[in-house]
Scaffold this motif. Structure first.
Motif, PDB file in Angstrom:
ATOM      1  N   ASP A 104       0.826  -1.211   0.000  1.00 34.30           N
ATOM      2  CA  ASP A 104       0.000   0.000   0.000  1.00 34.30           C
ATOM      3  C   ASP A 104       0.860   1.261   0.000  1.00 34.30           C
ATOM      4  OD1 ASP A 104      -2.445  -1.290  -0.095  1.00 34.30           O
ATOM      5  OD2 ASP A 104      -2.605  -1.416   2.085  1.00 34.30           O
ATOM      6  N   ALA A 105       1.970   1.223   0.728  1.00 34.94           N
ATOM      7  CA  ALA A 105       2.865   2.381   0.756  1.00 34.94           C
ATOM      8  C   ALA A 105       3.417   2.669  -0.639  1.00 34.94           C
ATOM      9  CB  ALA A 105       4.011   2.137   1.742  1.00 34.94           C
ATOM     10  N   LEU A 106       3.829   1.630  -1.337  1.00 34.22           N
ATOM     11  CA  LEU A 106       4.365   1.819  -2.686  1.00 34.22           C
ATOM     12  C   LEU A 106       3.291   2.330  -3.645  1.00 34.22           C
ATOM     13  CD1 LEU A 106       6.685  -1.295  -2.949  1.00 34.22           C
ATOM     14  CD2 LEU A 106       7.359   1.098  -2.598  1.00 34.22           C
ATOM     15  N   ARG A 107       2.077   1.814  -3.525  1.00 34.41           N
ATOM     16  CA  ARG A 107       0.982   2.325  -4.371  1.00 34.41           C
ATOM     17  C   ARG A 107       0.701   3.787  -4.061  1.00 34.41           C
ATOM     18  NH1 ARG A 107      -0.929  -3.060  -4.058  1.00 34.41           N
ATOM     19  NH2 ARG A 107      -1.936  -2.707  -2.055  1.00 34.41           N
ATOM     20  N   TRP A 108       0.668   4.127  -2.775  1.00 37.18           N
ATOM     21  CA  TRP A 108       0.397   5.509  -2.391  1.00 37.18           C
ATOM     22  C   TRP A 108       1.497   6.441  -2.889  1.00 37.18           C
ATOM     23  CZ3 TRP A 108       2.633   9.278   0.629  1.00 37.18           C
ATOM     24  CH2 TRP A 108       1.823  10.383   0.924  1.00 37.18           C
ATOM     25  N   LEU A 109       2.735   6.022  -2.714  1.00 37.09           N
ATOM     26  CA  LEU A 109       3.859   6.858  -3.164  1.00 37.09           C
ATOM     27  C   LEU A 109       3.884   6.995  -4.683  1.00 37.09           C
ATOM     28  CD1 LEU A 109       6.665   5.545  -0.804  1.00 37.09           C
ATOM     29  CD2 LEU A 109       5.751   7.871  -0.851  1.00 37.09           C
ATOM     30  N   GLY A 110       3.497   5.953  -5.396  1.00 35.65           N
ATOM     31  CA  GLY A 110       3.583   5.946  -6.845  1.00 35.65           C
ATOM     32  C   GLY A 110       2.365   6.474  -7.570  1.00 35.65           C
ATOM     33  N   ARG A 111       1.368   6.920  -6.823  1.00 38.80           N
ATOM     34  CA  ARG A 111       0.156   7.414  -7.484  1.00 38.80           C
ATOM     35  C   ARG A 111       0.491   8.656  -8.317  1.00 38.80           C
ATOM     36  NH1 ARG A 111       0.150  10.174  -2.771  1.00 38.80           N
ATOM     37  NH2 ARG A 111      -1.016  12.113  -2.649  1.00 38.80           N
ATOM     38  N   PRO A 112      -0.305   8.917  -9.347  1.00 39.24           N
ATOM     39  CA  PRO A 112      -0.032  10.101 -10.187  1.00 39.24           C
ATOM     40  C   PRO A 112      -0.139  11.401  -9.396  1.00 39.24           C
ATOM     41  CG  PRO A 112      -1.655   8.662 -11.205  1.00 39.24           C
ATOM     42  CD  PRO A 112      -1.438   8.139  -9.822  1.00 39.24           C
ATOM     43  N   ASN A 113       0.603  12.373  -9.814  1.00 41.26           N
ATOM     44  CA  ASN A 113       0.512  13.697  -9.193  1.00 41.26           C
ATOM     45  C   ASN A 113      -0.853  14.296  -9.481  1.00 41.26           C
ATOM     46  OD1 ASN A 113       3.096  13.668  -8.145  1.00 41.26           O
ATOM     47  ND2 ASN A 113       3.981  14.564  -9.979  1.00 41.26           N
ATOM     48  N   GLU A 114      -1.326  15.076  -8.553  1.00 38.58           N
ATOM     49  CA  GLU A 114      -2.648  15.679  -8.704  1.00 38.58           C
ATOM     50  C   GLU A 114      -2.604  16.987  -9.471  1.00 38.58           C
ATOM     51  OE1 GLU A 114      -3.875  15.858  -4.656  1.00 38.58           O
ATOM     52  OE2 GLU A 114      -4.108  13.720  -4.504  1.00 38.58           O
ATOM     53  N   ASP A 115      -1.412  17.476  -9.801  1.00 38.11           N
ATOM     54  CA  ASP A 115      -1.314  18.751 -10.511  1.00 38.11           C
ATOM     55  C   ASP A 115      -1.280  18.603 -12.000  1.00 38.11           C
ATOM     56  OD1 ASP A 115       1.120  17.486  -9.748  1.00 38.11           O
ATOM     57  OD2 ASP A 115       2.252  19.215 -10.451  1.00 38.11           O
TER      58      ASP A 115
END
Length: 115
Positions: A104-115
């Motif tokens: 989950d940490a890796l998925r959270w860190l690797g999610r696309p940027n919101e900008d």
């Protein structure tokens, strides 16, 4: 960054991701400098995942308290507007909780940027 190739930009974003499991801020020789420095230094483009244990080392003592120091860093990150996540477990100083959280940490860190 317009001159960087797509792959180079992707790699640069990956280096702005941080995982801290049971971070040892309490062991710093002159005390934990990060809460103060986070508030003084301009915000960096980082995404930070922190994990700590409710009963980490010295959890019930005023000095060398790993949980308290992690909470101080998390508060400074929140006040400075960082993209961070702090997950606390009920255990002590053990890699078990962090190991379970890693996917989950890796998925959270690797999610696309919101900008």
């Amino acid at each position: 960054m317009g001159h960087l190739r797509r792959e180079q930009r992707r790699q640069l974003r990956l280096y702005r991701r941080v995982i801290g499991y049971l971070s040892s801020f309490a062991q710093m020789p002159d005390g934990n400098p990060y809460p103060d420095s986070i508030s003084r230094v301009p915000r960096k483009p980082l995404r930070i995942f922190m994990q700590g244990g409710h009963r980490d080392l010295h959890w019930n003592e005023p000095q060398w308290n790993w949980l308290a120091e992690n909470l101080r860093v998390a508060a400074a990150l929140a006040e400075a507007g960082y993209d961070f996540r702090l997950v606390l477990g009920d255990g002590g100083h053990s890699p078990n909780h962090g190991g379970v959280l890693l996917p989950d940490a890796l998925r959270w860190l690797g999610r696309p940027n919101e900008d």
